[in-house]
Scaffold this active site. Structure first.
Site, PDB file in Angstrom:
ATOM      1  N   LYS A   1       0.703  -1.163   0.133  1.00 26.36           N
ATOM      2  CA  LYS A   1       0.045  -0.003  -0.085  1.00 26.36           C
ATOM      3  C   LYS A   1       0.924   1.273  -0.115  1.00 26.36           C
ATOM      4  O   LYS A   1       2.050   1.113   0.414  1.00 26.36           O
ATOM      5  CB  LYS A   1      -0.933  -0.001   1.251  1.00 26.36           C
ATOM      6  CG  LYS A   1      -2.026   0.737   1.409  1.00 26.36           C
ATOM      7  CD  LYS A   1      -3.299   0.207   0.598  1.00 26.36           C
ATOM      8  CE  LYS A   1      -4.535   1.110   0.506  1.00 26.36           C
ATOM      9  NZ  LYS A   1      -5.617   0.168  -0.082  1.00 26.36           N
TER      10      LYS A   1
ATOM     11  N   GLY B   1     -22.629   5.583   3.783  1.00 25.67           N
ATOM     12  CA  GLY B   1     -21.682   6.234   2.652  1.00 25.67           C
ATOM     13  C   GLY B   1     -22.302   5.723   1.503  1.00 25.67           C
ATOM     14  O   GLY B   1     -22.247   4.658   1.174  1.00 25.67           O
TER      15      GLY B   1
ATOM     16  N   GLY C   1     -20.706   6.681  -1.685  1.00 29.19           N
ATOM     17  CA  GLY C   1     -19.915   6.743  -2.633  1.00 29.19           C
ATOM     18  C   GLY C   1     -20.011   6.194  -3.853  1.00 29.19           C
ATOM     19  O   GLY C   1     -20.941   5.502  -4.306  1.00 29.19           O
TER      20      GLY C   1
ATOM     21  N   VAL D   1     -18.799   2.822  -4.233  1.00 32.65           N
ATOM     22  CA  VAL D   1     -19.127   1.356  -3.939  1.00 32.65           C
ATOM     23  C   VAL D   1     -20.869   1.409  -3.211  1.00 32.65           C
ATOM     24  O   VAL D   1     -21.506   0.852  -3.675  1.00 32.65           O
ATOM     25  CB  VAL D   1     -18.284   0.661  -2.852  1.00 32.65           C
ATOM     26  CG1 VAL D   1     -18.760  -0.724  -2.794  1.00 32.65           C
ATOM     27  CG2 VAL D   1     -16.958   0.860  -3.543  1.00 32.65           C
TER      28      VAL D   1
HETATM   29  P1  NAI Z   1     -15.907   7.156  -1.753  1.00 35.38           P
HETATM   30  O1  NAI Z   1     -14.852   7.965  -1.525  1.00 35.38           O
HETATM   31  O2  NAI Z   1     -16.501   7.257  -3.211  1.00 35.38           O
HETATM   32  O3  NAI Z   1     -17.208   7.110  -0.958  1.00 35.38           O
HETATM   33  C1  NAI Z   1     -17.380   7.398   0.385  1.00 35.38           C
HETATM   34  C2  NAI Z   1     -18.345   8.072   0.822  1.00 35.38           C
HETATM   35  O4  NAI Z   1     -18.730   7.859   2.405  1.00 35.38           O
HETATM   36  C3  NAI Z   1     -18.492   9.474   0.341  1.00 35.38           C
HETATM   37  O5  NAI Z   1     -19.842   9.643  -0.391  1.00 35.38           O
HETATM   38  C4  NAI Z   1     -18.385  10.146   1.731  1.00 35.38           C
HETATM   39  O6  NAI Z   1     -19.114  11.401   1.904  1.00 35.38           O
HETATM   40  C5  NAI Z   1     -19.148   9.485   2.735  1.00 35.38           C
HETATM   41  N1  NAI Z   1     -18.602   9.289   4.106  1.00 35.38           N
HETATM   42  C6  NAI Z   1     -17.435   9.425   4.746  1.00 35.38           C
HETATM   43  N2  NAI Z   1     -17.659   9.352   6.135  1.00 35.38           N
HETATM   44  C7  NAI Z   1     -18.908   9.188   6.331  1.00 35.38           C
HETATM   45  C8  NAI Z   1     -19.728   9.079   7.741  1.00 35.38           C
HETATM   46  N3  NAI Z   1     -18.933   9.071   8.699  1.00 35.38           N
HETATM   47  N4  NAI Z   1     -20.870   9.005   7.373  1.00 35.38           N
HETATM   48  C9  NAI Z   1     -21.542   8.941   6.246  1.00 35.38           C
HETATM   49  N5  NAI Z   1     -20.894   8.936   5.261  1.00 35.38           N
HETATM   50  C10 NAI Z   1     -19.718   9.189   5.160  1.00 35.38           C
HETATM   51  O7  NAI Z   1     -15.453   5.557  -1.408  1.00 35.38           O
HETATM   52  P2  NAI Z   1     -15.646   4.279  -2.260  1.00 35.38           P
HETATM   53  O8  NAI Z   1     -14.702   4.133  -3.340  1.00 35.38           O
HETATM   54  O9  NAI Z   1     -17.005   4.164  -2.295  1.00 35.38           O
HETATM   55  O10 NAI Z   1     -15.288   3.088  -1.023  1.00 35.38           O
HETATM   56  C11 NAI Z   1     -16.097   3.271   0.294  1.00 35.38           C
HETATM   57  C12 NAI Z   1     -15.231   2.414   1.149  1.00 35.38           C
HETATM   58  O11 NAI Z   1     -15.021   1.140   0.526  1.00 35.38           O
HETATM   59  C13 NAI Z   1     -13.875   3.000   1.429  1.00 35.38           C
HETATM   60  O12 NAI Z   1     -13.590   2.465   2.755  1.00 35.38           O
HETATM   61  C14 NAI Z   1     -12.863   2.220   0.466  1.00 35.38           C
HETATM   62  O13 NAI Z   1     -11.608   2.213   1.134  1.00 35.38           O
HETATM   63  C15 NAI Z   1     -13.592   0.737   0.563  1.00 35.38           C
HETATM   64  N6  NAI Z   1     -13.210  -0.034  -0.650  1.00 35.38           N
HETATM   65  C16 NAI Z   1     -13.437   0.478  -1.866  1.00 35.38           C
HETATM   66  C17 NAI Z   1     -13.134   0.053  -3.116  1.00 35.38           C
HETATM   67  C18 NAI Z   1     -13.505   0.387  -4.474  1.00 35.38           C
HETATM   68  O14 NAI Z   1     -13.410  -0.526  -5.321  1.00 35.38           O
HETATM   69  N7  NAI Z   1     -13.871   1.647  -4.645  1.00 35.38           N
HETATM   70  C19 NAI Z   1     -12.673  -1.519  -2.948  1.00 35.38           C
HETATM   71  C20 NAI Z   1     -12.208  -1.820  -1.704  1.00 35.38           C
HETATM   72  C21 NAI Z   1     -12.639  -1.299  -0.449  1.00 35.38           C
END
Ligand code: NAI
Length: 351
Positions: free
Chosen positions: A79, A179, A181, A183
């Site tokens: 990482k 969350g 985002g 995913v």
């Molecule tokens: P992203 O950054 O697109 O979405 C995260 C969302 O969570 C954002 O909309 C943000 O506003 C929201 N958020 C943050 N803190 C919050 C809280 N306390 N309460 C409510 N909402 C909150 O990230 P993504 O790509 O969707 O990833 C989500 C999680 O999954 C992360 O932890 C990431 O490390 C993990 N992950 C993602 C992968 C991927 O393919 N994108 C693969 C494996 C793990």
């Protein structure tokens, strides 16, 4: 310091990469290359201290070793974290400098996107090294991994439902999604299509309203999501959401989501098990993203390979659940033991 850091776990290599011209300060950690070259994304984050960044990269790289082993990939764990400067003068130059640092590792480590990093950043890395994936163009470009991550989580969630309720059917089940985002939104789509009722939250209120409208969900404040009267809690925001306190007030029976490092610490897994909650270990269920990236690293042409790996996640989580039943229900400890077993067997065969 490094060797007595609480998250240091015999990491093979830790590189501190500094480039004055671009303002790059990054730490690249290779936890293990026992199963193959280390692979894991690059995170751009504002850390309060160098120590905090070091702890994060040590934990995340170890997690990648376990994740890749559990996904049956011929890849080790690594990482990168970039300590975000106050102001990024030239993003292209910053990621180009990172590309040079990665290239100096000679292929022992491959990177891709993680939190705060996008395909344009990876394109800048690719200008300096070939050891990069998550690109948008090129013969094996795998693109946005998020839909694949969501599918893997969904596959595992249904296995969890089968175990708890005797059926993978989600009609009428209530899921609380934290969350929305990349995913989280894909998962809402899959859950809604499967007939689940959704309650959602995001720090970004507009995003939450838009998603709620699309999937007929109700919106709650971020602080309230764990307390929702739901069957399934789906953490898709940041890590550390499962604390002793949050778990004590968590009505959901099944916990399955994409966020990395959901457990504040290992002892929370014990609490979950004794409260009869089924926690599906994050690094097993969210491996779809790295499977997608791996198809690019390993230059896989056969689409059936990816589908097979996603299906296998379901079988792996079933193995974890079954073994945990015989061991106080602690799924996290069981997953760790299976992952370590896969790495150790390989080490023994290679010796
Ligand atoms: P992203 O950054 O697109 O979405 C995260 C969302 O969570 C954002 O909309 C943000 O506003 C929201 N958020 C943050 N803190 C919050 C809280 N306390 N309460 C409510 N909402 C909150 O990230 P993504 O790509 O969707 O990833 C989500 C999680 O999954 C992360 O932890 C990431 O490390 C993990 N992950 C993602 C992968 C991927 O393919 N994108 C693969 C494996 C793990």
């Amino acid at each position: 310091m490094l060797f007595d850091h609480e998250s240091f776990d015999g990491h093979e290599t830790v590189v501190f990469a500094k480039d004055e011209a671009s303002g790059l300060s990054a730490i690249i950690a290779l936890h293990s290359t026992a199963l193959g070259p280390a692979a894991g994304g690059t995170r751009l984050w504002r850390y309060d201290s160098d120590q905090e960044a070091l702890g994060d990269v040590l934990r995340l790289s170890r997690g990648m070793t376990y994740k890749n082993a559990m996904a049956g990939l011929p890849l080790g764990g690594g990482k990168t974290v970039i300590l975000a400067p106050d102001h990024i003068k030239d993003r292209q130059a910053l990621f180009a400098a990172l590309g040079r640092a990665i290239d100096r590792l000679g292929g022992a480590y491959w990177t891709a996107e993680d939190v705060g990093v996008g395909p344009a950043d990876m394109a800048a890395v690719a200008g300096e090294t070939r050891f990069v994936a998550g690109l948008e163009s090129g013969t094996f470009a795998s693109g946005d991994p998020s839909p694949v991550t969501a599918r893997g989580v969904f596959t595992c969630l249904r296995v969890g439902a089968q175990h708890l309720w005797g059926s993978q059917d989600l009609i009428g089940r209530r899921a609380a999604v934290q969350g929305l985002g990349h995913v989280g939104q894909h998962l809402c789509h899959l859950l809604h299509a499967a007939g689940a009722d959704l309650v959602v939250c995001d720090l970004d209120g507009k995003r939450a309203s838009a998603v709620a409208k699309r999937y007929d969900a109700s919106v709650v404040a971020p602080d309230d999501i764990v307390h929702q009267d739901a069957d399934i809690f789906v953490p898709c925001a940041l890590g550390g959401i499962l604390t002793h306190e949050s778990v004590a007030g968590l009505p959901a029976k099944l916990i399955c989501g994409a966020a990395n490092n959901q457990l504040a610490d290992d002892s929370v897994a014990v609490q979950l098990a004794s409260a009869d909650k089924l926690y599906l270990p994050d690094y097993v269920v969210n491996a779809g993203g790295i499977i997608n990236v791996a198809s690019e690293i390993l230059r896989i042409e056969d689409h059936a390979w990816l589908e097979g790996k996603l299906e296998a996640l379901g079988a792996t989580i079933k193995e974890v659940i079954t073994k945990a039943q015989a061991r106080n229900g602690n799924t996290a400890a069981v997953a760790d033991a299976i992952a370590r077993g896969r790495i150790d067997v390989h080490d023994r065969l290679a010796a």
